[in-house]
Design a protein around this motif. Structure first.
Motif, PDB file in Angstrom:
ATOM      1  N   PHE A 296       0.941  -1.312  -0.288  1.00 58.85           N
ATOM      2  CA  PHE A 296       0.056  -0.128   0.002  1.00 58.85           C
ATOM      3  C   PHE A 296       0.781   1.293  -0.026  1.00 58.85           C
ATOM      4  O   PHE A 296       0.521   2.174  -0.845  1.00 58.85           O
ATOM      5  CB  PHE A 296      -0.939   0.104   1.039  1.00 58.85           C
ATOM      6  N   THR A 297       1.852   1.446   0.743  1.00 56.16           N
ATOM      7  CA  THR A 297       2.742   2.331   0.910  1.00 56.16           C
ATOM      8  C   THR A 297       3.514   2.644  -0.291  1.00 56.16           C
ATOM      9  O   THR A 297       3.589   3.741  -0.725  1.00 56.16           O
ATOM     10  CB  THR A 297       3.550   2.272   2.107  1.00 56.16           C
ATOM     11  N   ALA A 298       4.023   1.739  -1.048  1.00 55.30           N
ATOM     12  CA  ALA A 298       4.700   1.770  -2.052  1.00 55.30           C
ATOM     13  C   ALA A 298       3.561   2.388  -3.155  1.00 55.30           C
ATOM     14  O   ALA A 298       4.109   3.244  -4.141  1.00 55.30           O
ATOM     15  CB  ALA A 298       5.349   0.450  -2.624  1.00 55.30           C
ATOM     16  N   VAL A 299       2.568   1.673  -3.482  1.00 57.86           N
ATOM     17  CA  VAL A 299       1.511   2.409  -4.431  1.00 57.86           C
ATOM     18  C   VAL A 299       1.225   3.952  -4.094  1.00 57.86           C
ATOM     19  O   VAL A 299       1.154   4.670  -4.916  1.00 57.86           O
ATOM     20  CB  VAL A 299       0.153   1.704  -4.274  1.00 57.86           C
ATOM     21  N   HIS A 300       0.898   4.103  -2.658  1.00 60.83           N
ATOM     22  CA  HIS A 300       0.469   5.524  -2.446  1.00 60.83           C
ATOM     23  C   HIS A 300       1.783   6.450  -2.834  1.00 60.83           C
ATOM     24  O   HIS A 300       1.340   7.629  -3.145  1.00 60.83           O
ATOM     25  CB  HIS A 300       0.214   5.665  -0.973  1.00 60.83           C
ATOM     26  N   PHE A 301       2.926   6.005  -2.685  1.00 61.33           N
ATOM     27  CA  PHE A 301       4.065   6.904  -2.989  1.00 61.33           C
ATOM     28  C   PHE A 301       4.210   7.106  -4.616  1.00 61.33           C
ATOM     29  O   PHE A 301       4.216   8.632  -4.858  1.00 61.33           O
ATOM     30  CB  PHE A 301       5.320   6.209  -2.816  1.00 61.33           C
ATOM     31  N   VAL A 302       3.752   6.306  -5.276  1.00 64.81           N
ATOM     32  CA  VAL A 302       3.590   6.532  -6.605  1.00 64.81           C
ATOM     33  C   VAL A 302       2.474   7.237  -7.026  1.00 64.81           C
ATOM     34  O   VAL A 302       2.685   8.346  -7.918  1.00 64.81           O
ATOM     35  CB  VAL A 302       3.667   5.280  -7.563  1.00 64.81           C
ATOM     36  N   VAL A 303       1.536   7.221  -6.234  1.00 63.75           N
ATOM     37  CA  VAL A 303       0.420   8.195  -6.660  1.00 63.75           C
ATOM     38  C   VAL A 303       0.653   9.394  -6.252  1.00 63.75           C
ATOM     39  O   VAL A 303       0.182  10.356  -6.926  1.00 63.75           O
ATOM     40  CB  VAL A 303      -0.829   7.304  -5.650  1.00 63.75           C
TER      41      VAL A 303
END
Length: 338
Positions: A296-303
């Motif tokens: 989740f954290t990795a995806v939210h960073f990209v977002v």
């Protein structure tokens, strides 16, 4: 007791896969006095056949014009004193209409009631869909109460309020909901509540989600500069700083090539980004555990980086395009207060 007629308007474009679940949830509502209309925005899939197979009336927009235009067409073709907008990738809880009607009737100052989507995705259990479901749910729950940011995928408003505010701006395709929220809340209250619930078929693939968020960030630039503030609810200053800090951490990463000690700079920006929405990460940890929190954290960073890139692109476009700066002239006419 005379119950008001509720016109359920379902704008649709190529969502045949979820439209069946959406319409069945509408037809299974506990509220008895409904008319249901699917406004098809010139789909190329089996959407029309799905709706007609359930006995639901279908009206075509005639030309693809986006969700805002489809909602306007639906309003013009229905007669209910309450308008209920449901996107075709949303399934309603059984009491979603009845609860919204009750809340609308509880206070004449309330012009619109928006619902909150469950954290679980409706159909596809991909990492992107699970991420978006959790993120969207948490941001919505923390905005519960009076808002100026319309949630049109699941909302009810009185027809007299719609007549007063006017139609959705058909020229807007990614920001019509924020634009409409600003206009509506100049004279009416708009309430977001978890009492009205639904489940959303979120984006399945990261690429599609990022493309959408990039353009939403870009197109919000002239709106927020004209309004001189964010819409209240969902998007906050803290989350804006979180997006900016994530982008800064990526931009300063090359400093580590000069000296390893300088890696403290991108690390500090990353920690700041996480701190700006710490409650969301804690929510995901409690609900899904540490392994999924990492994804989740990795995806939210990209977002976050994508949103910042979209805003930067919008700022450049705002500087270079008079037409872009005037995109929201209908919302903020010359001489009117922001």
């Amino acid at each position: 007791m005379n119950l008001p007629l509720v016109s359920v308007i379902v704008p649709n474009y190529n969502y045949a896969e979820s439209l069946d679940l959406c319409l069945r949830s509408v037809l299974d509502q506990t509220y008895p006095h409904l008319e249901v209309l699917v406004v098809d925005d010139c789909s190329t899939d089996d959407s029309v056949a799905v709706a007609e197979g359930l006995g639901v009336r279908v009206l075509s927009t005639g030309a693809n014009g986006g969700c805002g235009n489809a909602r306007n067409v639906g309003v013009a073709a229905t007669t209910g004193s309450v308008l209920y907008f449901v996107d075709s990738d949303v399934s309603l809880a059984p009491d979603a209409v009845a609860t919204a009607v009750r809340i609308l009737g509880s206070d004449p100052a309330i012009g619109c009631v928006c619902g909150i989507e469950d954290p679980e995705p409706l159909l596809h259990d991909t990492i992107t869909a699970r991420y978006r479901g959790l993120q969207y749910h948490y941001w919505s729950v923390t905005a519960e109460g009076d808002i100026t940011f319309l949630f049109p995928a699941l909302c009810a408003l009185r027809r007299d309020v719609f007549d007063d505010v006017g139609p959705f701006n058909p020229e807007l395709r990614q920001t019509e909901e924020v634009d409409y929220g600003y206009r509506l809340t100049r004279r009416w209250r708009m309430v977001l509540t978890r009492e009205v619930r639904g489940r959303h078929d979120h984006d399945h693939a990261l690429r599609g989600l990022l493309r959408k968020l990039f353009h939403r960030g870009r197109l919000r630039v002239p709106l927020y500069l004209r309004a001189r503030r964010f819409a209240s609810g969902f998007e906050t200053q803290s989350r804006a700083w979180g997006s900016l800090a994530a982008a800064a951490s990526l931009a300063t990463l090359p400093l580590g090539l000069a000296h390893s000690l300088l890696l403290v700079v991108p690390a500090a920006f990353l920690l700041l980004s996480l701190a700006c929405d710490a409650g969301m990460y804690a929510f995901v940890l409690r609900r899904n555990g540490p392994a999924f929190l990492g994804l989740f954290t990795a995806v939210h960073f990209v977002v976050n980086v994508t949103i910042t890139a979209g805003v930067a692109a919008g700022a450049v476009q705002w500087l270079g395009s008079r037409a872009f700066r005037r995109l929201y002239d209908r919302t903020f006419p010359a001489g009117a207060a922001a």
